[in-house]
Structure formats: C-alpha cells, structure tokens
Scaffold this active site. Structure first.
Site, PDB file in Angstrom:
ATOM      1  CE  LYS A 127      -1.136   4.805  -1.447  1.00 12.81           C
ATOM      2  NZ  LYS A 127      -1.757   3.977  -0.405  1.00 12.81           N
ATOM      3  CG  ASP A 131       0.106  16.200  22.895  1.00  8.10           C
ATOM      4  OD1 ASP A 131      -1.123  16.292  23.091  1.00  8.10           O
ATOM      5  OD2 ASP A 131       0.821  15.347  23.445  1.00  8.10           O
ATOM      6  CG  HIS A 134      -2.097   0.839   1.184  1.00  9.48           C
ATOM      7  ND1 HIS A 134      -2.462   1.686   2.217  1.00  9.48           N
ATOM      8  CD2 HIS A 134      -3.019   1.032   0.207  1.00  9.48           C
ATOM      9  CE1 HIS A 134      -3.553   2.339   1.892  1.00  9.48           C
ATOM     10  NE2 HIS A 134      -3.916   1.968   0.681  1.00  9.48           N
ATOM     11  CG  ASP A 165      18.412  13.349  -9.419  1.00 10.75           C
ATOM     12  OD1 ASP A 165      18.237  12.398 -10.209  1.00 10.75           O
ATOM     13  OD2 ASP A 165      18.572  14.517  -9.795  1.00 10.75           O
ATOM     14  CG  HIS A 206      -7.058   7.505  -0.476  1.00  8.97           C
ATOM     15  ND1 HIS A 206      -5.695   7.616  -0.617  1.00  8.97           N
ATOM     16  CD2 HIS A 206      -7.343   6.190  -0.680  1.00  8.97           C
ATOM     17  CE1 HIS A 206      -5.179   6.430  -0.899  1.00  8.97           C
ATOM     18  NE2 HIS A 206      -6.154   5.547  -0.939  1.00  8.97           N
ATOM     19  CE  LYS A 265      -4.606   5.533   3.501  1.00  9.51           C
ATOM     20  NZ  LYS A 265      -5.504   5.914   2.455  1.00  9.51           N
TER      21      LYS A 265
END
Length: 486
Positions: free
Chosen positions: A142, A388, A140, A147, A381, A383
């Site tokens: 990404k 704090d 899952h 470079d 979508h 997350k």
C-alpha cells in the site's frame, strides 16, 4: 470544491517540514481512518506533477469513488496518475479502471494478472481459481505517493472497510505520512521497481476492448453517485464537496526523524516455489525483531509465527524479553481459517510468558473517536510493532508464512521516541478489555478469555467466542499442509 492551487506548494511544504538534515524525513502517524482518508484526498488536491498508487485491494464504495473523482480532477489539470493494483482488485472494478485510463494522463497496470477470461466477473474469478499456483501470490503493498515528495505507507487498502465508515467490516488499521528526505526517495524507488516489474502488465494489454464508457462518462457517474441525499451526512463526502483547506491544516504537524522503507523485490512471485532470501524483506524484519532487548508489542491481523528461521519471536521470550501480541479473535477474523494455524502458538507463547490479546468483534466503546484504530472496528487489519520505546514498524507485513513467502509486502521502520510513544498509546487502547480479549491460562492450565460485559463488569470465558461456521473454518486451518499457504 475549489481548484485554486499554488504551483509547487506541496514541494515547498515538504522541503520546509520534511527534511531537517540529509538523513531525516518528516513523519506523522495516521491511526484514525477518517484522517487517513482525508490526507489522501488532500494530497491529491495539491498534486502538481504526479500521483503514484500501489494497492492490494481497490474496492467500490464511497471512499474509493471520492478518491477516483479527485484523481480525475488532478489528471484534468495535468497531473500524471499511475495506478498499480493487484489483479485481485480488478475483479470488481475493472470497468472503472478501464474508464479511468482512457484519460491521457492516467495509466493503470495490474500485478500478476490472469491473462484469460477477464471479460466477466464470474469468469475472472474462475480463471483465478484455475491458476491457483500463481493466483495465491499477491501484491499486498500500500503506497500513495504525490509529486514524489509526500507519501503514505502502511496497512490500509483503498476501500470503505479500511477507513472505518460503518460498513459491514470495519478494519482497525494504521498508516504513516512521510514528507521528503531519504524515506520519500525510497518510496519513489519502490514504486519505480514495482511499476516496471516483470510480474506487471498494462490493463490495456489485458482488456483491449472498450468498456462502453470513457473517463468523462465515469466522471459524470461519480458525480451522480456522490450527490445522493442519502449520503449527505457522510463525513467522507463533506471532505470531497467542501472548500479547499490550507495545505498545512490538512496535513498536520510532522516530526523529523530517521526511518527506512523495506519492500519485497517485485519479481518475488515470478520464481517457482519458495523465493530466494535476497528477494524477501523478512530477514531484515527478523534482524530488527532480534535486536529487541526489553519489550516488544506486536500487532498482526494474522499471526502464525512459524517461520522461526526468518523471524524468531519465540527466541525473545526465551531470553526474557516481554512480548505482547494483538491479533484477531476467531469471531473477529475475516479469514477464520488462519486461526486454525494460529491456535497452537497461543498456548506455546503463553507458557513462555507472553501477553496475548485478541480483538473483539463489533465492540462500540463510548466517548472515543469513532474512526480511531480499534474503535468501532469489527476486525483487525493493522500490522505494527513497538520495540524498546525507541523503534516502531508499520506496514503491510503480517507475522505469518504468507507475508514471508507468498505475498509481496512493504513496511516502514522509524526511530523516534515521540512516534513510538504515540503508537504505543494506540496499541494500549486496543488492548483494553472493552476492545480485546486477554487470553490466559487458568488455574487448571486451560485457555480462557478475559473481557467485560456491557456494564463494564469483568468476565472470564472458558470457551473461545465464535459461531459454528467460523469454528469449522478454523478446523480447516489446522489441517496438515495448510499452514504454509496462510
């Protein structure tokens, strides 16, 4: 589009803007879909040595075609391209990926792939279904790393839905741009581990036969697809066809701060049954959450906080921490079955004092940036967490059993008050009643959904919004034995 690129310009920029000390990296939050897409394309244009990409989904569409065209241009000037995609991606774009890697500077590998019946889309899907014990364990992650010094990590897959292009599903999402320093080094290590993982195969070994066209044919096909009059007004195409922007202009201002990249071990799905804890990032996330003292805001597209032995959000409520949760409403979720396992926790959290919000479907607030997180979005979508006012987390990790045990995930923890404040503002905008429902218990102890109508008048709904079809899927999600698979 010009190709006049100064050698090592990106590396010099990264050294100048990315690392103020041995322990810091440069960072910028990317809550806007168009901006997140543009930065990816911009980095590809300035690449000199390498472009490394991890992606769960790589779906055909305007944005993907633009990025593939940019990768081909980069490969032509000698840049090494490495693409590791989950096998779920390859179902719909296998021919394109096969054509891409006929270029000598491009290699494509697949994560946890099926090894038979790959020739046709229907047979590929059937093979996935017949090997469900293996197929439900996906990468899952990404990552877009250029470079080895500038990268993007977060929740966005490569596809129109994730950059909010007014497609059928517009996913509200978040990324972080990172330059140089320890976090860029961690990105390099993460990609290297996955690229050489035991659950990875080369596309060539799985589909040795020629797909009927090579990279030159694909380049011409992409040129034709991206030059149609019906696409002339696309902001995403103007980026591709426009003049090369200055490096600093395209990447924006970064702040120097401390951070740490977490990721599951790439061999996590190779073990039968539940993986051992030393292979999962969940305990590190759980320790971060447990360290919260005052308040925490959680954005999780799928929210099933059942794995309390790994991440115990309920313990925060029990010690008086203010907890705010934003997840998908039943009508907004692209996977309504998840809501069947989420629903019991909603009342449980409310009774302990949590604030619960659920993103509305298809809302269109006025006078706001149309590509921004939560704006023009039909589904959540992203997350992320804010803890704090001093720490944030952005990544691919949902608070649910699937992210904890079955998927391979990654995420970035950052300590910077300015970035925390920016992400907090982003979340607060998404919590407004024209963007999300506020879920409460009414005077009779029944669930209700607070929102506003088109005239901005407050409304309280006593029935959870959603069609009969999504309610049926939600019911399935509540069946015994289903939750741990979600």
């Amino acid at each position: 589009m010009t190709n006049d690129i100064n050698d090592d310009a990106l590396k010099r920029w990264a050294r100048q803007h990315g690392q103020a000390s041995d322990s810091t990296s440069g960072m910028r939050l990317l809550p806007d879909g168009l901006d997140a897409f543009e930065v990816r394309a911009h980095l590809a244009r300035y690449a000199q040595d390498s472009i490394d990409s991890l992606s769960y989904l790589l779906e055909d569409g305007i944005t993907t075609r633009v990025l593939m065209a940019e990768l081909l241009v980069a490969a032509e000037r000698g840049v090494r391209i490495r693409m590791l995609v989950d096998d779920m991606s390859a179902i719909g774009v296998q021919d394109m990926l096969r054509a891409m890697q006929t270029h000598p500077n491009i290699e494509v590998r697949l994560f946890n792939p099926v090894t038979f019946w790959r020739r046709y889309t229907w047979s590929h899907r059937l093979a996935m279904a017949l090997t469900l014990r293996r197929s439900h364990r996906r990468m899952h992650n990404k990552l877009w790393l250029v470079d080895g010094v500038v990268g993007i990590a977060g929740g966005r897959n490569l596809g129109d839905d994730y950059f909010i292009t007014n497609s059928e599903y517009n996913f509200a999402d978040l990324d972080m741009l990172v330059a140089d320093g320890p976090v860029a080094a961690q990105m390099r290590e993460c990609f290297s581990q996955y690229w050489h993982g035991h659950c990875v195969s080369t596309l060539t070994s799985l589909v040795p036969e020629a797909p009927g066209h090579d990279w030159q044919d694909l380049r011409e096909t992409l040129r034709q697809q991206l030059s149609g009059e019906e696409l002339a007004d696309s902001a995403f195409l103007s980026i591709h066809h426009g003049e090369q922007r200055a490096l600093e202009e395209g990447l924006g201002e970064l702040v120097q701060t401390h951070g740490e990249l977490y990721w599951d071990h790439p061999d996590k799905p190779c073990q039968p049954g539940y993986p051992s804890r030393d292979l999962i990032m969940g305990p590190a996330i759980g320790a971060m959450v447990a360290d919260t003292q005052s308040h925490i805001k959680i954005v999780s597209a799928y929210f099933i906080p059942s794995e309390r032995d790994v991440i115990d959000i309920e313990a925060l409520l029990e010690k008086g921490v203010k907890v705010t949760v934003l997840t998908n409403s039943l009508q907004a979720s692209d996977t309504p079955i998840v809501n069947g396992s989420y629903a019991p926790w909603r009342r449980r959290f409310l009774e302990k004092g949590a604030r619960m919000h659920e993103l509305r479907h298809g809302h269109k607030p006025r006078r706001r940036r149309r590509h921004h997180f939560g704006i023009m979005a039909s589904s959540l979508h992203g997350k992320a967490m804010v803890m704090d006012d001093r720490r944030l987390f952005v990544g691919s990790f949902n608070i649910d059993p699937r992210s904890t045990w079955w998927n391979n995930e990654m995420g970035l923890m950052v300590e910077h008050k300015g970035l925390v404040s920016e992400l907090d503002d982003v979340i607060e905008r998404a919590l407004r009643p024209d963007s999300s429902f506020r879920v409460e218990l009414d005077d009779q102890g029944q669930l209700s959904w607070l929102t506003v109508d088109e005239d901005n008048r407050a409304r309280r709904l006593s029935k959870e919004p959603g069609s009969l079809l999504v309610r049926a899927q939600k019911w399935m999600g509540g069946l015994p034995g289903i939750r741990r698979m979600l």
